[in-house]
Design a protein around this motif. Structure first.
Motif, PDB file in Angstrom:
ATOM      1  N   VAL A 145     -10.993   1.581   3.978  1.00  0.00           N
ATOM      2  CA  VAL A 145     -10.539   2.731   3.969  1.00  0.00           C
ATOM      3  C   VAL A 145      -9.558   2.811   3.345  1.00  0.00           C
ATOM      4  O   VAL A 145      -8.991   1.618   3.125  1.00  0.00           O
ATOM      5  N   LEU A 196      -6.328   6.641   5.264  1.00  0.00           N
ATOM      6  CA  LEU A 196      -5.473   6.363   6.310  1.00  0.00           C
ATOM      7  C   LEU A 196      -4.900   7.048   7.038  1.00  0.00           C
ATOM      8  O   LEU A 196      -4.152   7.389   8.345  1.00  0.00           O
ATOM      9  N   TRP A 229      -5.891   6.468  13.757  1.00  0.00           N
ATOM     10  CA  TRP A 229      -6.352   5.595  13.748  1.00  0.00           C
ATOM     11  C   TRP A 229      -5.171   4.251  12.650  1.00  0.00           C
ATOM     12  O   TRP A 229      -3.993   5.115  12.748  1.00  0.00           O
ATOM     13  N   CYS A 237      -3.949   0.507  11.714  1.00  0.00           N
ATOM     14  CA  CYS A 237      -4.012  -0.630  10.282  1.00  0.00           C
ATOM     15  C   CYS A 237      -3.192  -1.357  11.166  1.00  0.00           C
ATOM     16  O   CYS A 237      -1.985  -1.743  11.262  1.00  0.00           O
ATOM     17  N   VAL A 244      -8.797  -1.769  10.446  1.00  0.00           N
ATOM     18  CA  VAL A 244      -8.336  -0.061  10.677  1.00  0.00           C
ATOM     19  C   VAL A 244      -9.527   0.347  11.883  1.00  0.00           C
ATOM     20  O   VAL A 244     -10.216  -0.153  12.467  1.00  0.00           O
ATOM     21  N   MET A 256      -9.767  -2.133   5.807  1.00  0.00           N
ATOM     22  CA  MET A 256      -8.474  -1.888   4.426  1.00  0.00           C
ATOM     23  C   MET A 256      -9.629  -1.905   2.998  1.00  0.00           C
ATOM     24  O   MET A 256      -9.612  -3.130   2.879  1.00  0.00           O
TER      25      MET A 256
END
Length: 520
Positions: free
Chosen positions: A57, A62, A72, A74, A79, A129
């Motif tokens: 992601v 995001l 979503w 993190c 995530v 991420m």
């Protein structure tokens, strides 16, 4: 998340403050309990919307997922799609939406970084991420962190300037012993400051230095016995940890470095390290409160400082559940036949059992000899608050009494300037009063101590004080022994009790420095 937020968070105006008593939670719809959430995660339903795929992601991706039905978040590089969890979150949807489409790690850490979100949200994992092209200078491919995240750097120039002087360590050996020496360069180090664990050949020592942790973490090159000794030379800030060799072999090296070895890092970044403790006994104290005694493994050294708490962790239906509790001392335990204490290997907890709860019934069902995982201590109470103290006032409601046990013990034993200690203990009925007879015996034995019981729902036979925390009760209770005596007021209980109490104390002109609140 899995538990109760700290009392400093969320803000008083937030949705999470709706509850009028007890723990601060948002009322959940029927069928939206934690147990219901666990069932849903095990149902096989696709909770990510990606049909089992894991993706990388980007920050741009995001940010797009910032709505209630497409949210979503993190946390530490991973995530999660938390939309399915919205209605199950005890803190309310608004709290989750504060981190929607962004990195919620700092927000999560403010509330309760101890929650095992990896276990609770594992079926909501979207992916990792995307790592930016700029690689930190201190990153080495071989230095993997156990949970798969990027390694934290060791002491940076900035940290060295802002934090305490960087500690160091050395080791030496004899035919039968290995001694690890930690030079903290601090003069206020004691046995509470050092936490040691070794399992198999993994050795970990965490030294608490103000708001930082200095960590020694190695895979030992040879086997050692389970038991070891820890000694602190306080005037020079030196710690000696003596290990016993299993074989009289000369070691060429101590071992190989593991996660965060030889690092000084902020405590908020260290994570919580657990060790399994054995249930030794459990005794009824009131109709719904029990005293649990846990024994540390011989391969661990941990002493919980006064005013600090730990987290207990159990695996319930495949999910790790965590709860904070303040250990109590054996100071008031006149009726409890305790085991012979060996090097502070025992930890006691007074815990109220909630029949409809998830965690405490499971804890109550444990058999003698079963295990409970116990974390490192946390909390911001400082012993220095007792310096030259003359009057100590304690305000407790229900199991908010637990932090007061060690405080009572320490203050009456170690503070020569102390003139008066008073406890105002709020409960619903007489049957709810924890250790009533012990408190009354202590008041009879030590003339500096006095206890007042206040009941909100007493029987007609009750001759003591009645009601809830109020200006009238406090103004009568909080009388200094001298006009300008040094005062400390400690308060602990359900969030509404604590918030109301602090507001009233300020109205009675007690300063912020004279008040310390605990998480119940």
């Amino acid at each position: 998340m899995l538990n109760v937020p700290s009392q400093s968070f969320p803000a008083p105006s937030s949705q999470q403050r709706v509850a009028s008593g007890g723990r601060s939670k948002v009322p959940l719809k029927q069928g939206r309990s934690l147990m219901d959430w666990i069932r849903l995660t095990k149902s096989g339903k696709d909770l990510t919307g990606l049909k089992g795929r894991l993706i990388e992601v980007t920050e741009e991706e995001l940010k797009k997922h910032n709505k209630k039905d497409d949210c979503w978040i993190c946390i530490r590089g991973f995530v999660y799609n938390v939309s399915p969890y919205m209605e199950y979150h005890p803190g309310g949807e608004d709290e989750l939406m504060r981190a929607a489409g962004s990195d919620g790690t700092d927000l999560f850490d403010q509330v309760h970084r101890w929650v095992n979100y990896e276990s609770m949200l594992k079926e909501c994992l979207v992916g990792r991420m995307a790592i930016k092209s700029a690689v930190p200078k201190d990153y080495h491919e071989e230095k993997k962190i156990l949970n798969g995240m990027l390694p934290k750097s060791q002491v940076s120039d900035t940290l060295a300037k802002e934090g305490p002087s960087s500690p160091s360590y050395d080791w030496f050996q004899t035919d039968s012993l290995v001694t690890i020496v930690i030079y903290t360069k601090q003069k206020d180090i004691n046995l509470d400051s050092i936490i040691v664990d070794h399992q198999d050949n993994s050795f970990r020592a965490e030294t608490i230095i103000k708001d930082y942790s200095y960590i020694i973490h190695v895979g030992l090159s040879h086997e050692v016995e389970e038991d070891f000794s820890v000694r602190v030379v306080e005037n020079v800030g030196k710690i000696d940890i003596v290990l016993k060799k299993k074989e009289t072999t000369s070691w060429k090296r101590l071992g190989h470095p593991l996660e965060n070895h030889n690092s000084l890092i902020p405590r908020r970044d260290t994570g919580l390290y657990y060790r399994k403790c054995q249930l030794i006994s459990k005794e009824g104290v009131t109709h719904d409160t029990k005293l649990f005694c846990l024994m540390l493994p011989p391969s661990a050294h941990l002493q919980v400082p006064i005013g600090q708490h730990v987290y207990l962790k159990l695996t319930i239906t495949g999910t790790e559940i965590v709860k904070p509790y303040t250990p109590v001392s054996d100071f008031l335990l006149s009726e409890f036949k305790e085991p012979v204490l060996l090097n502070n290997k025992y930890i006691y907890f007074l815990i109220k059992i909630y029949p409809d709860g998830l965690f405490t019934p499971e804890l109550d069902h444990l058999q003698i000899g079963d295990s409970v995982s116990v974390s490192i201590p946390e909390g911001n109470f400082k012993i220095s608050q007792f310096q030259e103290l003359e009057d100590l006032f304690l305000l407790a409601a229900g199991t908010g009494f637990t932090p007061m046990v060690k405080i009572l013990n320490y203050a009456l034993t170690n503070i020569p300037s102390l003139r008066k200690v008073k406890l105002m203990f709020f409960n619903k009925t007489e049957d709810d009063i924890i250790w009533r007879s012990q408190l009354e015996k202590l008041a009879f034995k030590d003339k500096r101590f006095d206890v007042e019981f206040v009941l909100s729902a007493p029987t007609s036979e009750w001759n003591g004080k009645r009601g809830h925390i109020s200006p009238a009760l406090l103004s009568e209770f909080l009388k200094r022994s001298l006009d300008k005596s040094k005062v400390l007021i400690c308060i602990c209980g359900p969030t509404p009790f604590t918030e109301q109490g602090i507001r009233l104390l300020h109205e009675l002109n007690f300063s912020k420095d004279e008040i310390h609140s605990f998480t119940a």
